[in-house]
Design a protein around this motif. Structure first.
Motif, PDB file in Angstrom:
ATOM      1  N   ILE A   1      -5.357  -0.197  -1.529  1.00  0.00           N
ATOM      2  CA  ILE A   1      -6.293  -0.985  -2.338  1.00  0.00           C
ATOM      3  C   ILE A   1      -5.901  -2.457  -2.325  1.00  0.00           C
ATOM      4  N   CYS A   2      -4.624  -2.733  -2.562  1.00  0.00           N
ATOM      5  CA  CYS A   2      -4.157  -4.122  -2.575  1.00  0.00           C
ATOM      6  C   CYS A   2      -4.275  -4.758  -1.201  1.00  0.00           C
ATOM      7  N   THR A   3      -4.028  -3.975  -0.154  1.00  0.00           N
ATOM      8  CA  THR A   3      -4.164  -4.498   1.210  1.00  0.00           C
ATOM      9  C   THR A   3      -5.615  -4.854   1.503  1.00  0.00           C
ATOM     10  N   ALA A   4      -6.542  -3.989   1.097  1.00  0.00           N
ATOM     11  CA  ALA A   4      -7.965  -4.262   1.296  1.00  0.00           C
ATOM     12  C   ALA A   4      -8.379  -5.541   0.578  1.00  0.00           C
ATOM     13  N   VAL A   5      -7.910  -5.713  -0.644  1.00  0.00           N
ATOM     14  CA  VAL A   5      -8.219  -6.922  -1.414  1.00  0.00           C
ATOM     15  C   VAL A   5      -7.626  -8.149  -0.730  1.00  0.00           C
ATOM     16  N   ASP A   6      -6.387  -8.045  -0.276  1.00  0.00           N
ATOM     17  CA  ASP A   6      -5.735  -9.165   0.410  1.00  0.00           C
ATOM     18  C   ASP A   6      -6.465  -9.542   1.688  1.00  0.00           C
TER      19      ASP A   6
ATOM     20  N   PHE B   1      -7.674   8.108 -10.665  1.00  0.00           N
ATOM     21  CA  PHE B   1      -8.356   6.817 -10.727  1.00  0.00           C
ATOM     22  C   PHE B   1      -7.854   5.972 -11.893  1.00  0.00           C
ATOM     23  N   LYS B   2      -7.742   6.572 -13.057  1.00  0.00           N
ATOM     24  CA  LYS B   2      -7.294   5.838 -14.241  1.00  0.00           C
ATOM     25  C   LYS B   2      -5.873   5.313 -14.069  1.00  0.00           C
ATOM     26  N   SER B   3      -5.024   6.079 -13.406  1.00  0.00           N
ATOM     27  CA  SER B   3      -3.654   5.632 -13.153  1.00  0.00           C
ATOM     28  C   SER B   3      -3.630   4.435 -12.204  1.00  0.00           C
ATOM     29  N   VAL B   4      -4.483   4.483 -11.201  1.00  0.00           N
ATOM     30  CA  VAL B   4      -4.562   3.386 -10.235  1.00  0.00           C
ATOM     31  C   VAL B   4      -5.217   2.154 -10.851  1.00  0.00           C
ATOM     32  N   LYS B   5      -6.273   2.392 -11.605  1.00  0.00           N
ATOM     33  CA  LYS B   5      -7.044   1.288 -12.180  1.00  0.00           C
ATOM     34  C   LYS B   5      -6.248   0.505 -13.219  1.00  0.00           C
ATOM     35  N   SER B   6      -5.341   1.168 -13.915  1.00  0.00           N
ATOM     36  CA  SER B   6      -4.597   0.517 -14.992  1.00  0.00           C
ATOM     37  C   SER B   6      -3.889  -0.763 -14.548  1.00  0.00           C
TER      38      SER B   6
ATOM     39  N   PRO C   1      -2.576   2.752  -4.100  1.00  0.00           N
ATOM     40  CA  PRO C   1      -2.460   1.381  -4.600  1.00  0.00           C
ATOM     41  C   PRO C   1      -2.152   0.379  -3.484  1.00  0.00           C
ATOM     42  N   THR C   2      -1.319   0.784  -2.537  1.00  0.00           N
ATOM     43  CA  THR C   2      -0.987  -0.102  -1.416  1.00  0.00           C
ATOM     44  C   THR C   2      -2.225  -0.403  -0.585  1.00  0.00           C
TER      45      THR C   2
ATOM     46  N   PHE D   1     -24.660  -5.229   4.875  1.00  0.00           N
ATOM     47  CA  PHE D   1     -23.307  -5.017   4.364  1.00  0.00           C
ATOM     48  C   PHE D   1     -22.692  -3.857   5.132  1.00  0.00           C
ATOM     49  N   LEU D   2     -21.367  -3.753   5.089  1.00  0.00           N
ATOM     50  CA  LEU D   2     -20.651  -2.687   5.773  1.00  0.00           C
ATOM     51  C   LEU D   2     -19.852  -1.875   4.768  1.00  0.00           C
ATOM     52  N   VAL D   3     -19.739  -0.579   5.043  1.00  0.00           N
ATOM     53  CA  VAL D   3     -18.913   0.308   4.226  1.00  0.00           C
ATOM     54  C   VAL D   3     -17.983   1.067   5.157  1.00  0.00           C
ATOM     55  N   THR D   4     -16.697   1.069   4.858  1.00  0.00           N
ATOM     56  CA  THR D   4     -15.725   1.770   5.690  1.00  0.00           C
ATOM     57  C   THR D   4     -15.064   2.903   4.914  1.00  0.00           C
ATOM     58  N   PRO D   5     -14.523   3.908   5.619  1.00  0.00           N
ATOM     59  CA  PRO D   5     -13.718   4.927   4.952  1.00  0.00           C
ATOM     60  C   PRO D   5     -12.237   4.570   4.966  1.00  0.00           C
ATOM     61  N   ASN D   6     -11.900   3.488   5.664  1.00  0.00           N
ATOM     62  CA  ASN D   6     -10.503   3.129   5.926  1.00  0.00           C
ATOM     63  C   ASN D   6     -10.281   1.632   5.750  1.00  0.00           C
ATOM     64  N   VAL D   7      -9.007   1.249   5.691  1.00  0.00           N
ATOM     65  CA  VAL D   7      -8.635  -0.166   5.635  1.00  0.00           C
ATOM     66  C   VAL D   7      -8.484  -0.671   7.061  1.00  0.00           C
ATOM     67  N   ASN D   8      -9.273  -1.656   7.423  1.00  0.00           N
ATOM     68  CA  ASN D   8      -9.245  -2.170   8.791  1.00  0.00           C
ATOM     69  C   ASN D   8      -9.504  -3.670   8.765  1.00  0.00           C
ATOM     70  N   GLN D   9      -8.470  -4.438   9.051  1.00  0.00           N
ATOM     71  CA  GLN D   9      -8.581  -5.893   9.001  1.00  0.00           C
ATOM     72  C   GLN D   9      -9.547  -6.434  10.052  1.00  0.00           C
ATOM     73  N   LYS D  10      -9.642  -5.749  11.198  1.00  0.00           N
ATOM     74  CA  LYS D  10     -10.527  -6.218  12.264  1.00  0.00           C
ATOM     75  C   LYS D  10     -11.996  -6.098  11.862  1.00  0.00           C
TER      76      LYS D  10
END
Length: 215
Positions: A121-126, A145-150, A118-119, A90-99
């Motif tokens: 997080i949603c981009t990573a999920v997408d 975290f709680k504000s984002v998770k809600s 939030p942006t 498995f891989l773990v990143t510190p950043n959002v990277n589509q490649k």
């Protein structure tokens, strides 16, 4: 193990132990201490000397055990491909990277992708991230975290950065799905480093078993 089996295993274990050291010769003994303490999911970071060789050696050493060996600090597609070819499960990143995700998808390897806003997080999920790594979580704290998770309560979020035994239960109560822990497990406080790692991992395993997880 297939990709979805690996993802399910990581989520059930609720911890990715982070091995990051400037001394390559310490990697095997740190991993062994983690395993003896009850840790089953371990990442070796790309800024650890000889990380590709250490990933390969760890995969071979624990080939007959239910231990996952992955790669951390995977910031780009070159590192992603190198680590996968060295045996990273498995891989773990510190950043959002589509490649990075594109390479991982090519090899059917799961990714825990680093994101903070939030942006992101949603981009990573997408993009197809299997787990979102909230990083650096400790800098903004549980309230953030709680504000984002809600509004994003369907996202599997592991908190990484600034989490230790003084605040870990607060994060669990807030609804985090799991953690990435490095120095909280590997920092020597009780004497010999190997024994210290084992003590710390046993402490986390105990907390994990006794905690009332929300997600």
């Amino acid at each position: 193990m297939k990709r979805q089996e690996i993802v399910a295993f990581i989520k059930s274990e609720r911890l990715i132990a982070i091995v990051r050291t400037k001394e390559q010769e310490k990697v095997p003994e740190i991993i062994e201490a983690l395993v003896q303490g009850g840790i089953r999911v371990i990442e070796i970071t790309s800024n650890t000397p000889g990380f590709l060789n250490e990933i390969s050696k760890a995969r071979e050493r624990y080939a007959t055990s239910k231990i996952l060996i992955g790669a951390g600090t995977v910031t780009n597609k070159v590192i992603a491909e190198q680590t996968i070819k060295s045996g990273a499960q498995f891989l773990v990143t510190p950043n959002v990277n589509q490649k990075v995700l594109a390479i991982a998808n090519q090899y059917d390897i799961p990714v825990a992708m680093g994101a903070l806003t939030p942006t992101e997080i949603c981009t990573a999920v997408d993009f197809g991230a299997d787990i979102v790594k909230l990083f650096p979580a400790g800098n903004l704290g549980v309230k953030y975290f709680k504000s984002v998770k809600s509004p994003l309560d369907d996202v599997c979020i592991f908190a990484v950065g600034g989490i230790d035994f003084s605040n870990i239960e607060e994060w669990i109560a807030a609804g985090v799905s799991g953690f990435g822990l490095g120095s909280a497990l590997t920092k020597a406080k009780y004497g010999e480093e190997v024994e210290c790692v084992k003590i710390n991992t046993e402490r986390f395993v105990k907390i994990k078993k006794e905690a009332k997880w929300i997600h």
